[in-house]
Design an enzyme around this catalytic site. Structure first.
Site, PDB file in Angstrom:
ATOM      1  N   SER A  40       1.149  -1.204  -0.314  1.00 53.14           N
ATOM      2  CA  SER A  40       0.100  -0.487   0.080  1.00 53.14           C
ATOM      3  C   SER A  40       0.380   1.001  -0.095  1.00 53.14           C
ATOM      4  O   SER A  40       1.293   1.273   1.038  1.00 53.14           O
ATOM      5  CB  SER A  40      -0.793   0.100   1.533  1.00 53.14           C
ATOM      6  OG  SER A  40       0.274  -0.478   2.358  1.00 53.14           O
ATOM      7  N   HIS A  72      -5.202  -0.797  -2.214  1.00 57.34           N
ATOM      8  CA  HIS A  72      -4.420  -1.943  -2.910  1.00 57.34           C
ATOM      9  C   HIS A  72      -5.010  -2.374  -4.325  1.00 57.34           C
ATOM     10  O   HIS A  72      -5.771  -2.370  -4.090  1.00 57.34           O
ATOM     11  CB  HIS A  72      -4.483  -2.942  -2.038  1.00 57.34           C
ATOM     12  CG  HIS A  72      -4.277  -3.155  -0.272  1.00 57.34           C
ATOM     13  ND1 HIS A  72      -3.484  -3.827   0.547  1.00 57.34           N
ATOM     14  CD2 HIS A  72      -3.594  -2.249   0.370  1.00 57.34           C
ATOM     15  CE1 HIS A  72      -3.009  -3.389   1.190  1.00 57.34           C
ATOM     16  NE2 HIS A  72      -3.885  -2.527   1.290  1.00 57.34           N
ATOM     17  N   HIS A  98      -4.250 -10.155   2.101  1.00 56.92           N
ATOM     18  CA  HIS A  98      -3.333 -10.083   2.701  1.00 56.92           C
ATOM     19  C   HIS A  98      -4.381 -11.940   3.632  1.00 56.92           C
ATOM     20  O   HIS A  98      -5.112 -12.106   3.189  1.00 56.92           O
ATOM     21  CB  HIS A  98      -3.703  -9.231   3.939  1.00 56.92           C
ATOM     22  CG  HIS A  98      -2.750  -8.014   3.577  1.00 56.92           C
ATOM     23  ND1 HIS A  98      -3.355  -7.432   1.946  1.00 56.92           N
ATOM     24  CD2 HIS A  98      -1.982  -7.744   3.798  1.00 56.92           C
ATOM     25  CE1 HIS A  98      -2.650  -6.337   2.189  1.00 56.92           C
ATOM     26  NE2 HIS A  98      -2.057  -6.259   3.002  1.00 56.92           N
ATOM     27  N   TYR A 100      -5.655 -11.545   6.901  1.00 56.45           N
ATOM     28  CA  TYR A 100      -6.541 -11.314   7.093  1.00 56.45           C
ATOM     29  C   TYR A 100      -7.786 -11.265   6.728  1.00 56.45           C
ATOM     30  O   TYR A 100      -8.616 -10.627   6.945  1.00 56.45           O
ATOM     31  CB  TYR A 100      -6.368  -9.046   8.991  1.00 56.45           C
ATOM     32  CG  TYR A 100      -6.345  -8.492   7.399  1.00 56.45           C
ATOM     33  CD1 TYR A 100      -6.976  -7.631   6.175  1.00 56.45           C
ATOM     34  CD2 TYR A 100      -4.850  -7.331   7.503  1.00 56.45           C
ATOM     35  CE1 TYR A 100      -6.461  -6.800   5.606  1.00 56.45           C
ATOM     36  CE2 TYR A 100      -4.349  -6.879   6.177  1.00 56.45           C
ATOM     37  CZ  TYR A 100      -5.678  -6.401   5.125  1.00 56.45           C
ATOM     38  OH  TYR A 100      -5.002  -5.090   4.112  1.00 56.45           O
ATOM     39  N   GLU A 101      -8.112 -11.373   5.244  1.00 58.51           N
ATOM     40  CA  GLU A 101      -9.162 -11.167   4.342  1.00 58.51           C
ATOM     41  C   GLU A 101     -10.015 -12.417   4.687  1.00 58.51           C
ATOM     42  O   GLU A 101     -11.043 -12.924   4.331  1.00 58.51           O
ATOM     43  CB  GLU A 101      -8.532 -11.254   2.859  1.00 58.51           C
ATOM     44  CG  GLU A 101      -7.874  -9.769   2.521  1.00 58.51           C
ATOM     45  CD  GLU A 101      -7.632  -9.197   0.983  1.00 58.51           C
ATOM     46  OE1 GLU A 101      -8.047  -9.549   0.599  1.00 58.51           O
ATOM     47  OE2 GLU A 101      -6.176  -8.835   0.916  1.00 58.51           O
ATOM     48  N   ALA A 128       3.958  -1.675   3.214  1.00 57.04           N
ATOM     49  CA  ALA A 128       4.044  -0.033   4.210  1.00 57.04           C
ATOM     50  C   ALA A 128       3.810  -0.866   5.985  1.00 57.04           C
ATOM     51  O   ALA A 128       3.374  -1.725   6.353  1.00 57.04           O
ATOM     52  CB  ALA A 128       3.021  -0.014   4.186  1.00 57.04           C
ATOM     53  N   MET A 215       1.766  -6.761   8.347  1.00 52.22           N
ATOM     54  CA  MET A 215       0.678  -7.391   7.848  1.00 52.22           C
ATOM     55  C   MET A 215       0.613  -8.215   6.305  1.00 52.22           C
ATOM     56  O   MET A 215      -0.087  -8.986   5.989  1.00 52.22           O
ATOM     57  CB  MET A 215      -1.517  -7.410   8.418  1.00 52.22           C
ATOM     58  CG  MET A 215      -1.309  -6.827   9.351  1.00 52.22           C
ATOM     59  SD  MET A 215      -3.181  -5.823   9.442  1.00 52.22           S
ATOM     60  CE  MET A 215      -2.847  -4.425  10.389  1.00 52.22           C
ATOM     61  N   SER A 216       1.914  -8.239   6.272  1.00 49.63           N
ATOM     62  CA  SER A 216       2.600  -9.110   4.797  1.00 49.63           C
ATOM     63  C   SER A 216       3.633  -9.941   4.861  1.00 49.63           C
ATOM     64  O   SER A 216       4.161  -9.837   5.898  1.00 49.63           O
ATOM     65  CB  SER A 216       1.416  -7.873   3.759  1.00 49.63           C
ATOM     66  OG  SER A 216       2.787  -7.005   4.032  1.00 49.63           O
ATOM     67  N   ASN A 239       4.096   4.542  10.128  1.00 44.56           N
ATOM     68  CA  ASN A 239       3.160   5.212  11.257  1.00 44.56           C
ATOM     69  C   ASN A 239       4.007   3.884  12.864  1.00 44.56           C
ATOM     70  O   ASN A 239       4.504   2.935  12.282  1.00 44.56           O
ATOM     71  CB  ASN A 239       2.010   4.441  11.495  1.00 44.56           C
ATOM     72  CG  ASN A 239       1.568   3.521  11.623  1.00 44.56           C
ATOM     73  OD1 ASN A 239       1.287   2.425  10.408  1.00 44.56           O
ATOM     74  ND2 ASN A 239       1.473   1.903  12.460  1.00 44.56           N
ATOM     75  N   HIS A 251      -5.784   4.650   9.216  1.00 47.90           N
ATOM     76  CA  HIS A 251      -5.457   3.848   8.054  1.00 47.90           C
ATOM     77  C   HIS A 251      -4.900   5.012   6.961  1.00 47.90           C
ATOM     78  O   HIS A 251      -4.609   4.782   5.990  1.00 47.90           O
ATOM     79  CB  HIS A 251      -6.732   2.689   7.285  1.00 47.90           C
ATOM     80  CG  HIS A 251      -6.327   2.622   5.890  1.00 47.90           C
ATOM     81  ND1 HIS A 251      -5.264   1.433   5.910  1.00 47.90           N
ATOM     82  CD2 HIS A 251      -6.722   2.310   4.833  1.00 47.90           C
ATOM     83  CE1 HIS A 251      -5.111   0.961   4.557  1.00 47.90           C
ATOM     84  NE2 HIS A 251      -6.211   1.559   3.816  1.00 47.90           N
TER      85      HIS A 251
HETATM   86  I1  8IG Z   1       0.876   0.615   7.188  1.00 49.78           I
HETATM   87  O1  8IG Z   1       1.405  -0.998  12.464  1.00 49.78           O
HETATM   88  C1  8IG Z   1       1.647  -0.945   8.385  1.00 49.78           C
HETATM   89  N1  8IG Z   1       0.756  -1.953   8.987  1.00 49.78           N
HETATM   90  N2  8IG Z   1       0.874  -4.681  12.347  1.00 49.78           N
HETATM   91  N3  8IG Z   1       1.277  -2.577  13.009  1.00 49.78           N
HETATM   92  C2  8IG Z   1       0.906  -3.769  11.564  1.00 49.78           C
HETATM   93  N4  8IG Z   1       0.209  -3.395  11.002  1.00 49.78           N
HETATM   94  C3  8IG Z   1       0.848  -2.512  10.270  1.00 49.78           C
HETATM   95  C4  8IG Z   1       1.426  -1.495  11.077  1.00 49.78           C
HETATM   96  C5  8IG Z   1       0.915  -1.488  12.097  1.00 49.78           C
HETATM   97  N5  8IG Z   1       0.857  -0.067  10.281  1.00 49.78           N
END
Ligand code: 8IG
Length: 277
Positions: A40, A72, A98, A100-101, A128, A215-216, A239, A251
């Site tokens: 992303s 995405h 991902h 989580y989907e 990211a 998460m990837s 972040n 997000h």
């Molecule tokens: I962009 O702070 C992004 N993806 N797990 N934690 C997790 N995934 C992320 C984060 C985060 N920032």
């Protein structure tokens, strides 16, 4: 448009073979050299590679699911990058699936498996992520040196006891640092999501030796390595992880920070790709 048959992943490598054949047919390119998976906010970094020779929606290719998250975009592009001695064929995936989907691990790794079946010997995975290491700034790219998997899942099934000691190629990290000596390296922890971590979970991860959280990337790195590709991972810190600054995670801010840093990333990738092969 998405017409995906029943039983798509009962033979995941066979499906990846079919997808690679479809890409070869659509592009007229029998074999690509290098794959780039853009996370992303990395889409404009792909634009720095110039104009693609081909672009299509990923879900027109067997095994690719439609994108489910804003930012995405779900496209596949083919680029021809000219070098002093010839051309490099680069297959770019804008967006990914991902964990989580909730579609399982197979669609998560289908892109990289397809890339390797399409001929790619090198897979560059970008993402990211959140910064756990308090030295990191938002907008900073970090090379992934190693990972910690906290998802309790693997793309591999059966007695495939794969060595992961050089999963994120030292050779390629050295080349990229030669291009930009300010780049740091860090350990990426894979979190299933879709929730971000609690501040307590971030403290745990820091204590474990993690610098970055996202998460990837981790399943894709394993799947690509299992098929013999060399892997480079680059995280963009968009972040500070939970509890680091006291701010809440958002997000939209993540997407904006990714976009702001992407031009620099695009130039870096364009400069370094010819040196990796
Ligand atoms: I962009 O702070 C992004 N993806 N797990 N934690 C997790 N995934 C992320 C984060 C985060 N920032």
């Amino acid at each position: 448009m998405s017409a995906q048959p029943e039983g798509l992943y009962t033979d995941p490598l066979g499906t990846a073979d079919s997808a690679a054949a479809q890409i070869a047919k659509r592009t007229g390119i029998a074999s690509h050299d290098l794959a780039l998976v853009m996370g992303s906010g990395w889409v404009s970094a792909a634009d720095a590679l110039g104009a693609p020779t081909h672009e299509f929606n990923a879900d027109e290719i067997i095994g690719f699911l439609p994108p489910s998250v804003a930012g995405h975009s779900g496209k596949i592009r083919s680029y021809e990058i000219k070098t002093a001695t010839g051309v490099i064929r680069v297959l770019v995936f804008l967006g990914r699936t991902h964990l989580y989907e909730g579609k399982g691990i197979e669609p998560v790794v289908h892109g990289v498996r397809t890339a390797v079946k399409a001929g790619c010997k090198i897979v560059i995975l970008t993402n990211a992520c959140g910064g756990i290491n308090t030295d990191y700034r938002v907008g900073q790219p970090v090379l992934i040196r190693d990972h910690i998997s906290l998802t309790a899942t693997s793309p591999l099934i059966g007695a495939h006891f794969l060595d992961l000691t050089d999963l994120y190629s030292k050779r390629m990290r050295t080349i990229v640092k030669g291009e930009d000596s300010s780049l740091q390296e860090g350990v990426y922890v894979h979190w299933r999501g879709p929730t971000y971590e609690t501040p307590a979970e971030i403290k745990m991860m820091r204590a474990m030796g993690a610098d970055l959280v996202g998460m990837s990337t981790v399943p894709e790195a394993i799947a690509a390595h299992a098929l013999g590709a060399e892997v480079l991972g680059i995280s963009l810190v968009t972040n500070a992880a939970a509890g680091v600054t006291g701010e809440k995670l958002n997000h939209e801010e993540v997407i904006a920070a990714g976009k702001a840093a992407a031009d620099h990333m695009g130039a870096l990738l364009k400069g370094v790709i010819p040196k990796l092969l």
